[in-house]
Design a protein around this motif. Structure first.
Motif, mmCIF file in Angstrom:
data_model
loop_
_atom_site.group_PDB
_atom_site.id
_atom_site.type_symbol
_atom_site.label_atom_id
_atom_site.label_comp_id
_atom_site.label_asym_id
_atom_site.label_seq_id
_atom_site.Cartn_x
_atom_site.Cartn_y
_atom_site.Cartn_z
ATOM 1 N N GLN A 247 0.839 -1.206 0.000
ATOM 2 C CA GLN A 247 0.000 0.000 0.000
ATOM 3 C C GLN A 247 0.877 1.261 0.000
ATOM 4 O OE1 GLN A 247 -2.639 -1.178 3.427
ATOM 5 N NE2 GLN A 247 -4.122 -0.067 2.169
ATOM 6 N N MET A 248 1.939 1.245 0.785
ATOM 7 C CA MET A 248 2.847 2.401 0.826
ATOM 8 C C MET A 248 3.479 2.631 -0.545
ATOM 9 S SD MET A 248 3.018 4.055 3.768
ATOM 10 C CE MET A 248 4.614 4.842 3.946
ATOM 11 N N ILE A 249 3.916 1.555 -1.194
ATOM 12 C CA ILE A 249 4.534 1.667 -2.522
ATOM 13 C C ILE A 249 3.503 2.193 -3.524
ATOM 14 C CG2 ILE A 249 5.665 0.391 -4.406
ATOM 15 C CD1 ILE A 249 7.445 0.529 -1.866
ATOM 16 N N GLU A 250 2.272 1.659 -3.455
ATOM 17 C CA GLU A 250 1.200 2.130 -4.350
ATOM 18 C C GLU A 250 0.905 3.610 -4.137
ATOM 19 O OE1 GLU A 250 -2.084 -0.508 -3.590
ATOM 20 O OE2 GLU A 250 -1.185 -2.134 -4.749
ATOM 21 N N ASN A 251 1.094 4.100 -2.910
ATOM 22 C CA ASN A 251 0.828 5.505 -2.593
ATOM 23 C C ASN A 251 2.036 6.402 -2.807
ATOM 24 O OD1 ASN A 251 -1.806 4.948 -2.022
ATOM 25 N ND2 ASN A 251 -1.668 5.251 0.157
ATOM 26 N N GLY A 252 3.102 5.861 -3.375
ATOM 27 C CA GLY A 252 4.220 6.700 -3.776
ATOM 28 C C GLY A 252 5.538 6.478 -3.069
ATOM 29 N N ALA A 253 5.576 5.607 -2.061
ATOM 30 C CA ALA A 253 6.857 5.344 -1.398
ATOM 31 C C ALA A 253 7.811 4.687 -2.389
ATOM 32 C CB ALA A 253 6.656 4.449 -0.181
ATOM 33 N N SER A 254 9.081 5.026 -2.253
ATOM 34 C CA SER A 254 10.100 4.477 -3.147
ATOM 35 C C SER A 254 10.719 3.203 -2.585
ATOM 36 C CB SER A 254 11.213 5.505 -3.372
ATOM 37 O OG SER A 254 10.675 6.673 -3.941
ATOM 38 N N GLY A 255 10.474 2.944 -1.298
ATOM 39 C CA GLY A 255 11.023 1.757 -0.670
ATOM 40 C C GLY A 255 10.591 1.685 0.775
ATOM 41 N N TYR A 256 11.104 0.677 1.478
ATOM 42 C CA TYR A 256 10.780 0.558 2.894
ATOM 43 C C TYR A 256 11.953 -0.055 3.626
ATOM 44 C CZ TYR A 256 10.137 -4.518 2.950
ATOM 45 O OH TYR A 256 10.356 -5.864 2.896
ATOM 46 N N VAL A 257 11.979 0.182 4.929
ATOM 47 C CA VAL A 257 12.993 -0.420 5.779
ATOM 48 C C VAL A 257 12.335 -0.751 7.113
ATOM 49 C CG1 VAL A 257 13.887 1.794 6.663
ATOM 50 C CG2 VAL A 257 15.394 -0.204 6.586
ATOM 51 N N VAL A 258 12.694 -1.894 7.684
ATOM 52 C CA VAL A 258 12.137 -2.260 8.980
ATOM 53 C C VAL A 258 12.956 -1.598 10.080
ATOM 54 C CG1 VAL A 258 10.983 -4.403 8.296
ATOM 55 C CG2 VAL A 258 13.390 -4.469 8.935
ATOM 56 N N LYS A 259 12.276 -1.251 11.165
ATOM 57 C CA LYS A 259 12.907 -0.485 12.243
ATOM 58 C C LYS A 259 14.062 -1.233 12.903
ATOM 59 C CE LYS A 259 8.935 2.356 13.338
ATOM 60 N NZ LYS A 259 7.983 2.786 14.349
ATOM 61 N N ASN A 260 14.057 -2.557 12.859
ATOM 62 C CA ASN A 260 15.146 -3.303 13.484
ATOM 63 C C ASN A 260 16.250 -3.677 12.485
ATOM 64 O OD1 ASN A 260 13.768 -5.271 12.084
ATOM 65 N ND2 ASN A 260 13.594 -6.693 13.803
ATOM 66 N N ALA A 261 16.282 -2.980 11.349
ATOM 67 C CA ALA A 261 17.339 -3.210 10.353
ATOM 68 C C ALA A 261 18.683 -2.757 10.914
ATOM 69 C CB ALA A 261 17.020 -2.441 9.071
ATOM 70 N N MET A 262 19.742 -3.260 10.339
ATOM 71 C CA MET A 262 21.091 -2.844 10.728
ATOM 72 C C MET A 262 21.272 -1.367 10.343
ATOM 73 S SD MET A 262 22.313 -5.493 12.115
ATOM 74 C CE MET A 262 24.012 -5.037 12.326
ATOM 75 N N PRO A 263 22.062 -0.619 11.097
ATOM 76 C CA PRO A 263 22.276 0.806 10.787
ATOM 77 C C PRO A 263 22.678 1.056 9.331
ATOM 78 C CG PRO A 263 23.255 0.287 12.905
ATOM 79 C CD PRO A 263 22.778 -1.020 12.323
ATOM 80 N N GLU A 264 23.561 0.222 8.798
ATOM 81 C CA GLU A 264 24.007 0.402 7.407
ATOM 82 C C GLU A 264 22.840 0.256 6.433
ATOM 83 O OE1 GLU A 264 25.433 -2.712 9.137
ATOM 84 O OE2 GLU A 264 26.270 -1.079 10.312
ATOM 85 N N GLU A 265 21.909 -0.650 6.749
ATOM 86 C CA GLU A 265 20.749 -0.859 5.878
ATOM 87 C C GLU A 265 19.846 0.369 5.871
ATOM 88 O OE1 GLU A 265 19.378 -5.387 5.919
ATOM 89 O OE2 GLU A 265 19.635 -4.590 7.948
ATOM 90 N N ILE A 266 19.701 1.012 7.020
ATOM 91 C CA ILE A 266 18.846 2.196 7.108
ATOM 92 C C ILE A 266 19.454 3.333 6.285
ATOM 93 C CG2 ILE A 266 17.894 3.944 8.671
ATOM 94 C CD1 ILE A 266 17.621 1.662 10.759
ATOM 95 N N ILE A 267 20.758 3.552 6.430
ATOM 96 C CA ILE A 267 21.429 4.580 5.623
ATOM 97 C C ILE A 267 21.341 4.225 4.148
ATOM 98 C CG2 ILE A 267 23.670 5.618 5.061
ATOM 99 C CD1 ILE A 267 24.340 5.436 8.086
ATOM 100 N N LEU A 268 21.573 2.964 3.814
ATOM 101 C CA LEU A 268 21.516 2.525 2.424
ATOM 102 C C LEU A 268 20.124 2.723 1.820
ATOM 103 C CD1 LEU A 268 23.139 1.229 0.124
ATOM 104 C CD2 LEU A 268 22.382 -1.001 0.966
ATOM 105 N N GLU B 158 19.953 6.346 0.790
ATOM 106 C CA GLU B 158 20.828 6.583 -0.377
ATOM 107 C C GLU B 158 20.246 5.967 -1.645
ATOM 108 O OE1 GLU B 158 25.032 6.638 2.117
ATOM 109 O OE2 GLU B 158 24.471 4.842 1.021
ATOM 110 N N THR B 159 19.687 4.783 -1.511
ATOM 111 C CA THR B 159 19.177 4.036 -2.674
ATOM 112 C C THR B 159 17.992 4.748 -3.330
ATOM 113 O OG1 THR B 159 19.943 1.948 -1.748
ATOM 114 C CG2 THR B 159 18.256 1.812 -3.459
ATOM 115 N N VAL B 160 17.047 5.252 -2.551
ATOM 116 C CA VAL B 160 15.885 5.901 -3.154
ATOM 117 C C VAL B 160 16.260 7.229 -3.826
ATOM 118 C CG1 VAL B 160 14.199 4.797 -1.642
ATOM 119 C CG2 VAL B 160 15.041 7.085 -1.074
#
Length: 121
Positions: free
Chosen positions: A94-115, A118-120
């Protein structure tokens, strides 16, 4: 290279504090603001234009899904990364359909959150 201007929208202050620390030393991302509600996010966007918004799906006064759609309608260039504690496909879709370019889970590794930011971009 200009740093990516980031706005964090989440009502969990301890998580926001951790994210602030994470981006404090980033060479690629500059945190330009924090909003703890949909209302604060809308007020911030009247005066500032971030490149990327890390947007919580569950806010106390707004659905992140609806807010995502509203932001993209008013500010199409802003990239949105859905910030979720759920790894639930239907909500993310639903978020992607509403325009989000991606998602990240809150318990992701710090590098994943920064990435994710950067990726979007």
């Amino acid at each position: 290279m200009n740093k990516i201007k980031l706005l964090i929208v989440d009502d969990h202050r301890i998580l926001v504090d951790g994210l602030k620390k994470l981006f404090e030393n980033s060479e690629t991302v500059q945190l330009i603001g924090v909003a703890y509600s949909g209302k604060e996010c809308r007020a911030f966007l009247r005066n500032e234009q971030p490149d990327v918004i890390l947007l919580d799906i569950n806010l106390p006064d707004a659905s992140g899904i609806d807010l995502c759609k509203e932001i993209k309608k008013q500010n199409p260039p802003i990239k949105i990364v859905a910030l979720t504690s759920f790894n639930e496909y239907a909500i993310v879709r639903q978020m992607i359909e509403n325009g989000a370019s991606g998602y990240v889970v809150k318990n992701a590794m710090p590098e994943e959150i920064i990435l994710s930011v950067e990726t979007v971009m």
